[in-house]
Design a protein around this motif. Structure first.
Motif, PDB file in Angstrom:
ATOM      1  N   GLY A 177      25.916 -13.264  92.420  1.00 34.82           N
ATOM      2  CA  GLY A 177      26.209 -11.850  92.223  1.00 34.82           C
ATOM      3  C   GLY A 177      27.690 -11.595  92.072  1.00 34.82           C
ATOM      4  N   ALA A 178      28.498 -12.259  92.880  1.00 35.28           N
ATOM      5  CA  ALA A 178      29.955 -12.076  92.782  1.00 35.28           C
ATOM      6  C   ALA A 178      30.487 -12.554  91.438  1.00 35.28           C
ATOM      7  N   VAL A 179      29.973 -13.683  90.947  1.00 34.03           N
ATOM      8  CA  VAL A 179      30.430 -14.202  89.657  1.00 34.03           C
ATOM      9  C   VAL A 179      30.119 -13.223  88.538  1.00 34.03           C
ATOM     10  N   GLN A 183      33.047  -9.701  86.447  1.00 36.60           N
ATOM     11  CA  GLN A 183      33.391  -9.360  85.060  1.00 36.60           C
ATOM     12  C   GLN A 183      33.606  -7.860  84.878  1.00 36.60           C
ATOM     13  N   PHE A 184      33.015  -7.049  85.759  1.00 37.57           N
ATOM     14  CA  PHE A 184      33.129  -5.596  85.651  1.00 37.57           C
ATOM     15  C   PHE A 184      33.992  -5.014  86.771  1.00 37.57           C
ATOM     16  N   GLY A 185      34.610  -5.879  87.548  1.00 37.38           N
ATOM     17  CA  GLY A 185      35.434  -5.412  88.652  1.00 37.38           C
ATOM     18  C   GLY A 185      34.638  -4.746  89.749  1.00 37.38           C
ATOM     19  N   ALA A 186      33.396  -5.166  89.925  1.00 36.42           N
ATOM     20  CA  ALA A 186      32.498  -4.518  90.897  1.00 36.42           C
ATOM     21  C   ALA A 186      32.012  -5.523  91.936  1.00 36.42           C
ATOM     22  N   GLU A 187      32.916  -6.397  92.401  1.00 40.41           N
ATOM     23  CA  GLU A 187      32.497  -7.405  93.375  1.00 40.41           C
ATOM     24  C   GLU A 187      31.945  -6.803  94.651  1.00 40.41           C
TER      25      GLU A 187
END
Length: 365
Positions: A177-179, A183-187
């Motif tokens: 999920g973090a990876v 990409q969208f800056g939504a970690e």
């Protein structure tokens, strides 16, 4: 009537008499081969004994002249019918069949087997419910010690493997999920993903699959071995119901422990996801826990707790059903154990899909 095998021909009828067995046939087959005239009927009313060889000789003679055989006793007629049925040419090599027809036939056979298995499983489920009702009506027949023993088999012995599996699943969900969310800056939404997936779906589902592999196979193997050694037949003989003594304790143990095991696995998965979030995303555990409380609705927990006992009942019933189907030899134990695991996992996935649609329909999104 003589002791040996004899026959006489009266116009177009051949009458046999005496003993048409291998030891008493003598030259009868050769003398029958020399008959060239028309034979319209073969009378066996004078035969007092006949064996397979004698029946074969008469059958070959009657078939050559296309004449019906009459007058045999009931036992003699049965033997003669068996000889006639065995006189069927058998091809050394099977006839050629197109690949399409062969595949279609295999699919049809599989559908028939699946239908019969489902029908038998539904009947076995009904028998389990009836046994449960009998125990409620007569509480003294409830085997508390057997249920507690199955608690250890289903639950306590599975804690280590379920904990390890849940921990790794939580870490995998958080890492993947973090990876993707990076990409969208939504970690930060990794916490949402871990929390909701764990409580709503994967925690209970992976627990059910693991219990099907461990306990479902154990139930099938145990009952299959008892069926093979005739212990279950012995129980019926002394008036003990196998459904109440063997099936019901295992089913109750699975129903009671599945919610606990599912919750335990979900919590361990949260620990794994929180640890990886702390290491890779630098989200401290306090923030992780606070975020989990914010984004995970209580209905997700309810969904997992509702699905868990249903999954436990299906797994236990499938395992016991396959174990009770064991017959003939020890090879059946392995085959039925494999079928119990496959059947249990398949039914769990099907029910999980049904629950997903149902809970979405009632608004528990």
């Amino acid at each position: 009537m003589t002791d040996g095998a004899t026959f006489d021909q009266d116009q177009d009828t051949v009458r046999f008499a005496g003993d048409l067995s291998l030891a008493r046939l003598g030259t009868l087959p050769d003398r029958l081969d020399r008959i060239d005239g028309k034979v319209a009927r073969v009378d066996m009313s004078g035969v007092h004994r006949i064996d397979t060889v004698g029946a074969w000789v008469v059958h070959r003679f009657a078939a050559r002249h296309d004449a019906p055989v009459e007058g045999l006793s009931a036992d003699g007629q049965h033997l003669f019918d068996q000889v006639v049925q065995s006189d069927t040419p058998v091809s050394v090599r099977p006839g050629h069949q197109s690949s399409f027809k062969r595949v279609l036939g295999e699919v049809g056979d599989a559908v028939v087997v699946a239908g019969r298995t489902l029908y038998g499983l539904l009947g076995f489920m009904g028998a389990t419910v009836i046994a449960f009702g009998q125990v409620i009506r007569h509480p003294r027949r409830f085997r508390f010690n057997a249920v507690v023993h199955e608690f250890e088999t289903v639950g306590v012995s599975a804690l280590a493997i379920l904990g390890l599996m849940g921990f790794l699943i939580g870490m995998v969900i958080a890492q993947q999920g973090a990876v993707q969310l990076r990409q969208f800056g939504a970690e930060v939404f990794t916490i949402n993903l871990v929390g909701r997936l764990t409580f709503r779906e994967l925690g209970v589902l992976m627990t059910a699959i693991m219990v099907a592999g461990r306990s479902g196979s154990a139930f099938a193997a145990q009952l299959g071995t008892m069926k093979l050694t005739e212990e279950i037949d012995a129980m019926r003989t002394i008036g003990v119901s196998p459904m109440e003594a063997l099936v019901l304790p295992r089913t109750l143990a699975a129903i009671v422990l599945m919610p606990l095991l599912g919750f335990y696995t979900s919590m361990i998965a949260l620990i794994g996801g929180g640890l990886l979030s702390w290491i890779t995303l630098e989200i401290p555990p306090v923030t992780f826990v606070a975020r989990i409380r914010e984004v995970v609705p209580i209905t997700d927990l309810y969904i997992g707790l509702i699905k868990a006992p249903v999954f436990g009942a299906i797994i236990a019933i499938a395992g016991c059903f396959q174990g009770m189907q064991v017959e003939a030899d020890a090879e059946q134990v392995g085959l039925r154990t494999t079928s119990a695991v496959v059947q249990g996992i398949f039914l769990v996935i099907v029910l999980d899909a049904f629950f997903a649609v149902f809970f979405t329909w009632i608004g528990w999104n």
